[in-house]
Write a protein that holds these residues in place. Structure first.
Motif, PDB file in Angstrom:
ATOM      1  N   LEU A 268       0.957  -6.067  -0.812  1.00 30.46           N
ATOM      2  CA  LEU A 268       1.444  -6.861   0.315  1.00 30.46           C
ATOM      3  C   LEU A 268       2.719  -7.567  -0.141  1.00 30.46           C
ATOM      4  CD1 LEU A 268      -1.998  -8.390   1.307  1.00 30.46           C
ATOM      5  CD2 LEU A 268      -0.602  -6.981   2.831  1.00 30.46           C
ATOM      6  N   THR A 269       3.807  -7.367   0.577  1.00 29.44           N
ATOM      7  CA  THR A 269       5.088  -7.904   0.101  1.00 29.44           C
ATOM      8  C   THR A 269       5.476  -9.221   0.760  1.00 29.44           C
ATOM      9  OG1 THR A 269       6.353  -6.671   1.754  1.00 29.44           O
ATOM     10  CG2 THR A 269       5.925  -5.571  -0.347  1.00 29.44           C
ATOM     11  N   ASN A 270       4.724  -9.682   1.749  1.00 27.62           N
ATOM     12  CA  ASN A 270       5.131 -10.877   2.495  1.00 27.62           C
ATOM     13  C   ASN A 270       4.310 -12.108   2.115  1.00 27.62           C
ATOM     14  OD1 ASN A 270       2.791  -9.825   3.773  1.00 27.62           O
ATOM     15  ND2 ASN A 270       3.276 -10.965   5.648  1.00 27.62           N
TER      16      ASN A 270
ATOM     17  N   ARG B 250       3.428 -15.336  -0.750  1.00 28.28           N
ATOM     18  CA  ARG B 250       4.160 -16.185  -1.706  1.00 28.28           C
ATOM     19  C   ARG B 250       3.889 -15.785  -3.147  1.00 28.28           C
ATOM     20  NH1 ARG B 250       1.706 -20.760  -3.925  1.00 28.28           N
ATOM     21  NH2 ARG B 250      -0.500 -21.062  -3.438  1.00 28.28           N
ATOM     22  N   HIS B 251       2.949 -14.847  -3.343  1.00 28.60           N
ATOM     23  CA  HIS B 251       2.590 -14.411  -4.685  1.00 28.60           C
ATOM     24  C   HIS B 251       3.279 -13.109  -5.083  1.00 28.60           C
ATOM     25  CE1 HIS B 251      -0.481 -17.527  -4.898  1.00 28.60           C
ATOM     26  NE2 HIS B 251      -0.809 -17.190  -3.672  1.00 28.60           N
ATOM     27  N   PHE B 252       4.234 -12.682  -4.294  1.00 32.09           N
ATOM     28  CA  PHE B 252       4.900 -11.412  -4.574  1.00 32.09           C
ATOM     29  C   PHE B 252       5.534 -11.392  -5.972  1.00 32.09           C
ATOM     30  CE2 PHE B 252       8.807  -8.882  -4.641  1.00 32.09           C
ATOM     31  CZ  PHE B 252       8.324  -7.630  -4.276  1.00 32.09           C
ATOM     32  N   ASP B 253       6.392 -12.358  -6.246  1.00 28.49           N
ATOM     33  CA  ASP B 253       7.131 -12.352  -7.514  1.00 28.49           C
ATOM     34  C   ASP B 253       6.192 -12.439  -8.713  1.00 28.49           C
ATOM     35  OD1 ASP B 253       9.622 -12.157  -6.271  1.00 28.49           O
ATOM     36  OD2 ASP B 253       9.866 -14.331  -6.132  1.00 28.49           O
ATOM     37  N   ARG B 254       5.220 -13.328  -8.659  1.00 30.01           N
ATOM     38  CA  ARG B 254       4.291 -13.485  -9.773  1.00 30.01           C
ATOM     39  C   ARG B 254       3.452 -12.227  -9.957  1.00 30.01           C
ATOM     40  NH1 ARG B 254       3.197 -14.305 -14.705  1.00 30.01           N
ATOM     41  NH2 ARG B 254       1.116 -15.121 -15.160  1.00 30.01           N
ATOM     42  N   SER B 255       3.047 -11.602  -8.873  1.00 33.59           N
ATOM     43  CA  SER B 255       2.238 -10.384  -8.975  1.00 33.59           C
ATOM     44  C   SER B 255       3.038  -9.238  -9.580  1.00 33.59           C
ATOM     45  CB  SER B 255       1.693  -9.994  -7.598  1.00 33.59           C
ATOM     46  OG  SER B 255       0.778 -10.974  -7.134  1.00 33.59           O
ATOM     47  N   ILE B 256       4.324  -9.163  -9.236  1.00 33.38           N
ATOM     48  CA  ILE B 256       5.193  -8.155  -9.852  1.00 33.38           C
ATOM     49  C   ILE B 256       5.279  -8.405 -11.353  1.00 33.38           C
ATOM     50  CG2 ILE B 256       7.582  -7.381 -10.055  1.00 33.38           C
ATOM     51  CD1 ILE B 256       6.226  -6.166  -7.659  1.00 33.38           C
TER      52      ILE B 256
ATOM     53  N   MET C 282       3.357   1.635  -7.829  1.00 36.78           N
ATOM     54  CA  MET C 282       2.238   1.376  -6.914  1.00 36.78           C
ATOM     55  C   MET C 282       2.722   1.608  -5.493  1.00 36.78           C
ATOM     56  SD  MET C 282       1.942  -2.825  -6.915  1.00 36.78           S
ATOM     57  CE  MET C 282       1.604  -2.927  -8.663  1.00 36.78           C
ATOM     58  N   GLY C 283       1.812   1.479  -4.543  1.00 36.34           N
ATOM     59  CA  GLY C 283       2.166   1.664  -3.146  1.00 36.34           C
ATOM     60  C   GLY C 283       2.509   0.350  -2.463  1.00 36.34           C
ATOM     61  N   VAL C 284       2.939   0.456  -1.218  1.00 39.81           N
ATOM     62  CA  VAL C 284       3.155  -0.723  -0.378  1.00 39.81           C
ATOM     63  C   VAL C 284       2.119  -0.722   0.739  1.00 39.81           C
ATOM     64  CG1 VAL C 284       4.691  -1.796   1.324  1.00 39.81           C
ATOM     65  CG2 VAL C 284       5.595  -1.055  -0.879  1.00 39.81           C
TER      66      VAL C 284
ATOM     67  N   GLN D  50       9.870  -4.566   4.298  1.00 40.60           N
ATOM     68  CA  GLN D  50       8.785  -4.733   3.326  1.00 40.60           C
ATOM     69  C   GLN D  50       8.906  -3.726   2.189  1.00 40.60           C
ATOM     70  OE1 GLN D  50       4.953  -4.800   5.355  1.00 40.60           O
ATOM     71  NE2 GLN D  50       5.671  -6.300   6.847  1.00 40.60           N
ATOM     72  N   ILE D  51       9.223  -2.485   2.519  1.00 41.79           N
ATOM     73  CA  ILE D  51       9.395  -1.466   1.479  1.00 41.79           C
ATOM     74  C   ILE D  51      10.591  -1.794   0.596  1.00 41.79           C
ATOM     75  CG2 ILE D  51       9.923   0.964   1.062  1.00 41.79           C
ATOM     76  CD1 ILE D  51       8.388   1.606   3.661  1.00 41.79           C
TER      77      ILE D  51
END
Length: 256
Positions: A35-37, A39-45, A56-58, A107-108
């Motif tokens: 899920l790209t939207n 607030r945890h996007f950057d940390r998860s990356i 991985m997929g989107v 998102q992609i």
């Protein structure tokens, strides 16, 4: 038989991401979708890269939190507060195709900006099958980015949607084993699926929702403790020996 065990919702919370990564490193999870939207996007990356995960997929999303694009640019798919509608059935049938396409592409592109490789796309809550035009948008994105997509056409009885995927040339699995009314992973389903297809050349996807639970997760998702149950099942060390014994090849979407 080739088997993909794909974990949905990477990036939903840091705890969910950590749980999925543990399942990929120590268990039988072979792929995940992000899920790209959130607030945890950057940390998860960061966590993925630290774990040595390069692809991985989107998990395309129109039903959780806010869009990537400004709400004014996607008015047909957000409510009065600028949030996505919580269920596919609540998305107005008058959605603007251009707005949907722009948001999903954003998102992609956000995912690709991380430097990770895109393996495939799928959809949160299976919104792709709510309407034939929506399904067509997902297909077009799979073609544009030259990646496989989840076999969502099994989630509908609409013959037109089924024919779209079959005629598109987009790579997908032969079988999607999914009952999203029972989101928790069941050992019996895994064993029965293997028994049914192990003598075939079929490629199967079993989606799952593993992760660790925290307080934040309880406020944004109805699927909570079940995620830890999923994770514990997928971490059972007996599975790796069982898969080898049964002649099952564990793969990711990138190997389709």
């Amino acid at each position: 038989m080739r088997l993909i065990i794909n974990a949905d919702d990477f990036g939903l919370t840091e705890s969910v991401s950590k749980g999925i990564l543990k399942g990929m490193q120590e268990g039988i999870i072979t792929d995940t979708t992000m899920l790209t939207n959130t607030r945890h996007f950057d940390r998860s990356i960061e966590l993925a890269k630290e774990a040595g995960i390069e692809a991985m997929g989107v998990h395309l999303n129109l039903t959780l939190l806010k869009p990537i694009l400004e709400s004014g640019k996607v008015q047909s798919i957000v409510d009065g507060k600028g949030n996505f509608y919580r269920k596919p059935s609540l998305i107005p049938s008058t959605f603007h195709k251009g707005e949907v396409r722009a948001e999903l592409r954003a998102q992609i592109e956000k995912f690709l900006s991380s430097g990770l490789t895109l393996t495939h796309i799928d959809t949160h809550h299976g919104f792709s099958v709510m309407h034939a035009e929506m399904f067509q948008i997902i297909l077009e994105l799979a073609k544009e980015y030259r990646v496989p997509m989840r076999k969502d056409d099994v989630l509908t009885d609409d013959p037109f949607i089924k024919s779209q995927l079959a005629e598109s040339g987009v790579k997908t699995t032969d079988v999607l084993c999914a009952d999203f009314s029972v989101p928790i992973m069941q050992e019996s389903v895994l064993i029965n699926t293997i028994a049914k297809y192990k003598q075939t050349n079929a490629t199967i996807e079993i989606p799952c929702h593993p992760g660790f639970v925290d307080d934040e997760l309880r406020t944004i998702s109805s699927l909570n403790d079940e995620r830890e149950e999923d994770l514990q099942l997928l971490l059972k060390q007996e599975w790796l020996g069982y898969m080898k014994e049964q002649g099952i090849e564990l793969i990711s979407f990138s190997q389709l």
